[in-house]
Design a protein around this motif. Structure first.
Motif, mmCIF file in Angstrom:
data_model
loop_
_atom_site.group_PDB
_atom_site.id
_atom_site.type_symbol
_atom_site.label_atom_id
_atom_site.label_comp_id
_atom_site.label_asym_id
_atom_site.label_seq_id
_atom_site.Cartn_x
_atom_site.Cartn_y
_atom_site.Cartn_z
ATOM 1 N N VAL A 63 0.864 -1.188 0.000
ATOM 2 C CA VAL A 63 0.000 0.000 0.000
ATOM 3 C C VAL A 63 0.894 1.230 0.000
ATOM 4 O O VAL A 63 1.918 1.262 0.693
ATOM 5 N N VAL A 64 0.516 2.238 -0.786
ATOM 6 C CA VAL A 64 1.278 3.488 -0.881
ATOM 7 C C VAL A 64 0.331 4.668 -0.741
ATOM 8 O O VAL A 64 -0.813 4.626 -1.230
ATOM 9 N N HIS A 65 0.804 5.711 -0.075
ATOM 10 C CA HIS A 65 0.044 6.956 0.038
ATOM 11 C C HIS A 65 0.936 8.122 -0.357
ATOM 12 O O HIS A 65 2.087 8.213 0.077
ATOM 13 N N THR A 66 0.415 8.995 -1.221
ATOM 14 C CA THR A 66 1.129 10.223 -1.590
ATOM 15 C C THR A 66 0.145 11.388 -1.644
ATOM 16 O O THR A 66 -1.081 11.187 -1.677
ATOM 17 N N HIS A 67 0.708 12.590 -1.668
ATOM 18 C CA HIS A 67 -0.055 13.801 -1.948
ATOM 19 C C HIS A 67 0.463 14.408 -3.247
ATOM 20 O O HIS A 67 0.610 15.626 -3.356
ATOM 21 N N SER A 68 0.759 13.589 -4.236
ATOM 22 C CA SER A 68 1.326 14.087 -5.489
ATOM 23 C C SER A 68 0.413 15.150 -6.096
ATOM 24 O O SER A 68 -0.808 15.037 -6.077
ATOM 25 N N GLY A 69 1.048 16.199 -6.655
ATOM 26 C CA GLY A 69 0.339 17.445 -6.945
ATOM 27 C C GLY A 69 -0.861 17.348 -7.863
ATOM 28 O O GLY A 69 -1.962 17.822 -7.522
ATOM 29 N N TYR A 70 -0.690 16.780 -9.045
ATOM 30 C CA TYR A 70 -1.789 16.774 -10.008
ATOM 31 C C TYR A 70 -2.917 15.847 -9.565
ATOM 32 O O TYR A 70 -4.097 16.209 -9.625
ATOM 33 N N ALA A 71 -2.576 14.647 -9.096
ATOM 34 C CA ALA A 71 -3.617 13.715 -8.655
ATOM 35 C C ALA A 71 -4.377 14.270 -7.458
ATOM 36 O O ALA A 71 -5.608 14.150 -7.373
ATOM 37 N N THR A 72 -3.656 14.909 -6.540
ATOM 38 C CA THR A 72 -4.320 15.467 -5.365
ATOM 39 C C THR A 72 -5.192 16.658 -5.738
ATOM 40 O O THR A 72 -6.214 16.922 -5.086
#
Length: 226
Positions: free
Chosen positions: A95-104
């Motif tokens: 499982v991975v969590h990000t706040h990547s700019g475009y997707a967020t």
């Protein structure tokens, strides 16, 4: 500590560098975890530790209720969410969590990402869905991930007003999904600035996804031909 846990500590620590490499995280945000095969355990990033300071020995081992089993540091604030996913989805190994700019940005607008790209059909099998809003700290995020992705071909979900969560059979596969999610989100955003993106017919999405998942890449068994 078993050899398998030691190997996963090294793997999970190394995969966090990929989040930095692909510009998916800022400061100490984001996390990767991996299920320990055959055991009700997972390995996850410690909370609030700089990516430059992540090492195999400071990864945290938790059970699938989020209780620390091995490690001197507190685990990620998203541990309960990861643990819920592993309990509810036995085939998930990472499982991975990000706040990547475009997707967020799509998540902030409360929008799923429609499937207008062959690369998105390949990797996600259709739209990248939007999950519900949930507060950080408990397992409500995990419940939203599972409810959204159960029965869905996408390994990624945009949690409303929050960010990206991805799943995979391995932690590396979940990281790949996070990288590809951001790439798709960026291209979809740029396409919308130019006009109305053209749709891909559902049967073509199905065909593209099946080819990519089952034919693309090198065969797993080497050919007998010289």
């Amino acid at each position: 500590m078993s050899d398998e846990v030691a190997r996963l500590r090294e793997t999970v620590a190394g995969l966090h560098a990929e989040l930095v490499r692909y510009n998916l995280v800022a400061w100490t945000s984001g996390n990767v975890s991996a299920r320990v095969p055959g055991r009700d355990l997972m390995v996850i990033k410690p909370s609030g530790v700089s990516y430059d300071d992540l090492r195999p020995d400071n990864m945290v081992v938790c059970d699938l209720d989020g209780v620390v089993v091995e490690g001197d540091l507190a685990p990620s604030s998203d541990t309960a969410a990861h643990a819920y996913v592993y309990r509810a989805m036995p085939d998930v190994g990472g499982v991975v969590h990000t706040h990547s700019g475009y997707a967020t940005a799509w998540a902030a607008c409360g929008q799923a990402i429609p499937c207008h790209l062959t690369a998105q059909a390949d990797e996600f099998g259709g739209e990248i869905p939007l999950g519900p809003f949930a507060l950080i700290g408990g397992d409500d995020i995990g419940k939203g991930i599972v409810a959204t992705l159960s029965g869905h071909r996408s390994p990624a979900v945009l949690m409303r007003n929050h960010g990206v969560f991805t799943i995979g059979r391995t932690a590396k596969a979940a990281v790949k999904a996070a990288v590809m999610c951001e790439d798709v989100a960026r291209t979809a955003y740029l396409a919308r600035t130019l006009g109305e993106p053209a749709p891909i017919a559902a049967e073509h999405v199905d065909s593209l996804h099946a080819r990519y998942q089952n034919v693309y890449g090198q065969p797993t068994v080497p050919s007998a031909r010289r």
